[in-house]
Design an enzyme around this catalytic site. Structure first.
Site, PDB file in Angstrom:
ATOM      1  CG  ASN A 162      -1.686   1.275   1.395  1.00 27.77           C
ATOM      2  OD1 ASN A 162      -1.791   2.059   0.454  1.00 27.77           O
ATOM      3  ND2 ASN A 162      -2.237   1.503   2.588  1.00 27.77           N
ATOM      4  CD1 TRP A 163       3.975   1.276  -2.695  1.00 26.57           C
ATOM      5  CD2 TRP A 163       3.749   2.223  -4.719  1.00 26.57           C
ATOM      6  NE1 TRP A 163       4.826   0.645  -3.552  1.00 26.57           N
ATOM      7  CE2 TRP A 163       4.711   1.197  -4.800  1.00 26.57           C
ATOM      8  CE3 TRP A 163       3.438   2.958  -5.864  1.00 26.57           C
ATOM      9  CZ2 TRP A 163       5.372   0.891  -5.999  1.00 26.57           C
ATOM     10  CZ3 TRP A 163       4.088   2.647  -7.056  1.00 26.57           C
ATOM     11  CH2 TRP A 163       5.045   1.630  -7.112  1.00 26.57           C
ATOM     12  CE  LYS A 164       0.002   3.442   4.666  1.00 24.35           C
ATOM     13  NZ  LYS A 164      -0.008   3.590   6.105  1.00 24.35           N
ATOM     14  CG  HIS A 205      -5.908   2.320   4.962  1.00 25.93           C
ATOM     15  ND1 HIS A 205      -5.444   3.271   5.854  1.00 25.93           N
ATOM     16  CD2 HIS A 205      -4.931   1.391   4.859  1.00 25.93           C
ATOM     17  CE1 HIS A 205      -4.222   2.923   6.246  1.00 25.93           C
ATOM     18  NE2 HIS A 205      -3.890   1.779   5.661  1.00 25.93           N
ATOM     19  CD  GLU A 212      -2.769   5.822   6.547  1.00 24.34           C
ATOM     20  OE1 GLU A 212      -2.735   5.842   5.307  1.00 24.34           O
ATOM     21  OE2 GLU A 212      -1.859   5.309   7.241  1.00 24.34           O
ATOM     22  CD  GLU A 217      -3.706  -2.182   7.294  1.00 25.10           C
ATOM     23  OE1 GLU A 217      -2.628  -2.482   6.818  1.00 25.10           O
ATOM     24  OE2 GLU A 217      -4.279  -1.104   7.070  1.00 25.10           O
ATOM     25  N   GLY A 270       2.338   2.458  10.672  1.00 25.17           N
ATOM     26  CA  GLY A 270       3.327   3.520  10.496  1.00 25.17           C
ATOM     27  C   GLY A 270       4.015   3.932  11.785  1.00 25.17           C
ATOM     28  CB  SER A 314       4.994  -1.665  11.893  1.00 21.89           C
ATOM     29  OG  SER A 314       4.593  -0.332  12.149  1.00 21.89           O
TER      30      SER A 314
HETATM   31  P1  PGA Z   1       2.708   0.411   7.568  1.00 19.96           P
HETATM   32  O1  PGA Z   1       1.251   0.658   6.932  1.00 19.96           O
HETATM   33  O2  PGA Z   1       3.205  -0.914   7.038  1.00 19.96           O
HETATM   34  O3  PGA Z   1       3.541   1.577   7.060  1.00 19.96           O
HETATM   35  O4  PGA Z   1       2.543   0.408   9.046  1.00 19.96           O
HETATM   36  C1  PGA Z   1       0.335  -0.392   6.775  1.00 19.96           C
HETATM   37  C2  PGA Z   1      -0.944   0.120   6.143  1.00 19.96           C
HETATM   38  O5  PGA Z   1      -1.370   1.236   6.468  1.00 19.96           O
HETATM   39  O6  PGA Z   1      -1.574  -0.568   5.313  1.00 19.96           O
END
Ligand code: PGA
Length: 251
Positions: free
Chosen positions: A9-11, A96, A98, A169, A175, A215
């Site tokens: 997931n590149w965001k 997600h 976010e 998640e 993150g 993470s």
């Molecule tokens: P991360 O993000 O691996 O940077 O913790 C995971 C995600 O948000 O899908």
């Protein structure tokens, strides 16, 4: 048999040029490794066609990170399921944390988005669920995640749900460098499978891929992937680097 599935997931990272460079390097590594593990990258909308082209002729999938639930209309800034289908997108992340946190995504909009993807496309949704730190510390992790699943999947039939990917998640692990202990992640993924069994029965729940996300990196991928109920990973930061992402796939 569930085939392990590791998805990046590149965001909001990578320009077109950076995406093309990643894709060329990653394609080479993935092909050399000759692995059975399924891999995909969920990229920003503007990089999806670049990745589709770069991964053509391989089994590496390409995914979006969001979709709108309407067919079309006055929704400035949004992208429809048909638009994703048109460029051959294989996966789409839905819900997600976010998007829930910063963009007002609710379980009701997640539900509409899942229905749209299932009804109008053959794109596989990757449904994200997870509790935040406050909820975990209050002993509410299962109640929160169970509630999300029931609302997110309301009205979605078993023949559709069988094609789902679910990403557990925990918000506190995204993150932050804090990974859930593998046993903690396993416990929640087992709980999720139990909820799915209640909703759809044993056959369907046995087919659904459940990923862990938060993470995940080369150093911890092995212990996470070795858990019985964890079928894959949704990888943020560590998916930006082709070597690191490939190391995770080669756990
Ligand atoms: P991360 O993000 O691996 O940077 O913790 C995971 C995600 O948000 O899908």
């Amino acid at each position: 048999m569930r085939i392990p599935f590791i998805c990046g997931n590149w965001k909001m990272y990578k320009t077109k040029e950076e995406a093309a460079a990643f894709a060329a390097a990653f394609r080479k590594l993935y092909e050399e490794a000759d692995t059975d593990i399924r891999a995909a990258i969920c990229a920003p909308f503007t990089q999806l066609d670049t990745l589709k082209e770069a991964f053509a002729g391989t089994s590496i999938g390409v995914g979006a990170q969001n979709v709108h639930f309407a067919d079309e209309g006055a929704y400035t800034g949004e992208i429809s399921a048909a638009m994703l289908q048109e460029i051959g997108v294989d996966y789409c992340i839905v819900g997600h944390s976010e998007r829930r946190q910063y963009f007002g995504e609710t379980d009701d909009t997640v539900n509409l988005k899942l229905k749209k993807l299932f009804d109008a496309t053959d794109i596989t949704p990757i449904l994200c669920v997870g509790e935040n730190l406050e909820q975990r510390e209050a002993g509410l992790a299962e109640a929160v995640v169970g509630g999300q699943l029931v609302t997110d999947l309301a009205g979605i039939s078993a023949d559709k749900a069988v094609g789902l990917v679910i990403a557990y998640e925990p918000v506190w692990a995204i993150g932050t460098g804090k990974t859930a202990m593998p046993e903690q992640a396993e416990e929640m993924c087992a709980f999720i499978r139990g909820v799915l069994e209640g909703l759809y029965g044993e056959y369907v729940c046995d087919q659904i891929i459940i990923q862990y996300g938060g993470s995940v990196k080369p150093e911890n991928a092995g212990e996470i992937m070795n858990m019985d109920e964890i079928d894959g990973a949704l990888v943020g930061g560590a998916s930006l680097d082709p070597e690191k992402f490939m190391e995770i796939i080669s756990f």
